[in-house]
Design an enzyme around this catalytic site. Sequence first.
Site, PDB file in Angstrom:
ATOM      1  N   TYR A 135       2.673   2.665 -20.187  1.00  0.00           N
ATOM      2  CA  TYR A 135       2.048   1.426 -20.666  1.00  0.00           C
ATOM      3  C   TYR A 135       1.027   1.676 -21.767  1.00  0.00           C
ATOM      4  CZ  TYR A 135       4.177  -1.668 -17.315  1.00  0.00           C
ATOM      5  OH  TYR A 135       5.078  -2.425 -16.629  1.00  0.00           O
ATOM      6  N   LYS A 202       6.150   9.718  -8.460  1.00  0.00           N
ATOM      7  CA  LYS A 202       7.521  10.233  -8.587  1.00  0.00           C
ATOM      8  C   LYS A 202       7.412  11.683  -9.058  1.00  0.00           C
ATOM      9  CE  LYS A 202      11.990   9.599  -8.577  1.00  0.00           C
ATOM     10  NZ  LYS A 202      12.726   9.557  -7.310  1.00  0.00           N
ATOM     11  N   ASP A 244      10.340   5.923  -4.866  1.00  0.00           N
ATOM     12  CA  ASP A 244      11.553   5.206  -4.425  1.00  0.00           C
ATOM     13  C   ASP A 244      11.520   4.986  -2.907  1.00  0.00           C
ATOM     14  OD1 ASP A 244      11.660   7.945  -4.608  1.00  0.00           O
ATOM     15  OD2 ASP A 244      13.730   8.076  -5.280  1.00  0.00           O
ATOM     16  N   ASP A 268       3.136  -1.498 -11.242  1.00  0.00           N
ATOM     17  CA  ASP A 268       3.596  -2.786 -11.751  1.00  0.00           C
ATOM     18  C   ASP A 268       4.848  -3.226 -10.991  1.00  0.00           C
ATOM     19  OD1 ASP A 268       3.620  -5.039 -13.274  1.00  0.00           O
ATOM     20  OD2 ASP A 268       4.390  -4.100 -15.084  1.00  0.00           O
TER      21      ASP A 268
END
Length: 377
Positions: A135, A202, A244, A268
């Site tokens: 971002y 992640k 995930d 987000d």
Amino acid sequence: METIRIPIIAGDGTGEDIWNASREIFEEAVIKSTGNAKKIEWIPVIAGLKALERNDHLLPGETVDAITDCALALKGPLTTPVGGGFRSVNVYLRQIFDLYVCMRPIHWFKGLPSPLKRPEAVDIIIFRENTEDLYRGIEWQAGTDDARTVINFLKDKMGVDLKPDSGIGVKPISRSGTQRFARWSIDAAIRMKRRVITIVHKGNIMKYTEGAFREWAYETAGTYKELSAGDVPDTIEVNDRIADNMFMQVISRPEDYDVLLCPNLNGDYLSDACAALIGGLGVAPGANFGDNVAIFEPTHGSAPKYAGKDIVNPTSFILSGAMLFDHIGLAGTGEMIRRGIERTIQEGIVTYDLARQFEGVKPVPCSEFGAEVLKRL
Ligand code: NAD
């Protein structure tokens, strides 16, 4: 009577509908909850499309000055064109005021629809790092000289071979950025008497960005052990989950999760996914905090197809306002607003987004929902 000055960016698309339905609720709640000791003075300011239409900058100087001066703002959604056009003013606001923490409470209350069997187990606060990661907005369009320069650099200097027609984005996550975010969020979790903090990442794939985020957040949590001589660590558990898996866990075992610390992009995605557990984007509030300024805004966007139709749900915006009052020490005002919303929804008075999740419930317009909440303050 003391005056509380609040800059308001009503926003684009459905922003005006939502603002019109909410304004009186805020004004009345402040007067009632403080026994006529305080009232609001709104300072209307603009940003994004409306500012451009006035041939101004996306973020006019007077908007920046008003927010700096009051150290806060209430904000509706702002439209960002997809693909081309200008960059997100929402992201720009977060960067210009260095609002490095985004806080999004996901709290189910009686009366809200949910796809879960036991929605009462959902009471999660998502903290999302707000200034780094993809971002940050560092990217180059495929086929441009800039993209070719980066591709050639990666090939010549780093031995990385990319397809020549690639678009490129950069994902910076820093130790200092992660640690200030983790410290702010852990401090808030302690203040709110939370019991478990989960670092979401992640890091198995993106080792030096998301993996480092995990490591640095743990490091920050570890400093509390030293500083507070066993006080905090005994009461708050810190663990981590791969992103995930986290998406599955919030649906299958929401009772195990309390506070989530997320890098920007994961946070987000996860906020919208969690909003679905408590009725949808129409009821999910949010706030962005820096060291000097705080901006309160709903999780949802400008939903342009519904603009001006007086049908969307103002709850997310109203609850974001309640968070603003908590922030300025008017917890009684925040609580009064939350109770008004809960009573209204429990009595089956809901806008279309919630009504369609029940059988046989007729939706009320956005403005009527606001009027009903006002009656129940
Ligand atoms: P959106 O949040 O506007 O809409 C997504 C879905 O949620 C739609 O189905 C919409 O109808 C529904 N929805 C949104 N707000 C609702 C409400 N108050 N009540 C009931 N239902 C509601 O997301 P989008 O369509 O991806 O984005 C539209 C625009 O908003 C884009 O320009 C995007 O960049 C911008 N956006 C702004 C913000 C922000 O201002 N912070 C956040 C997200 C998206």
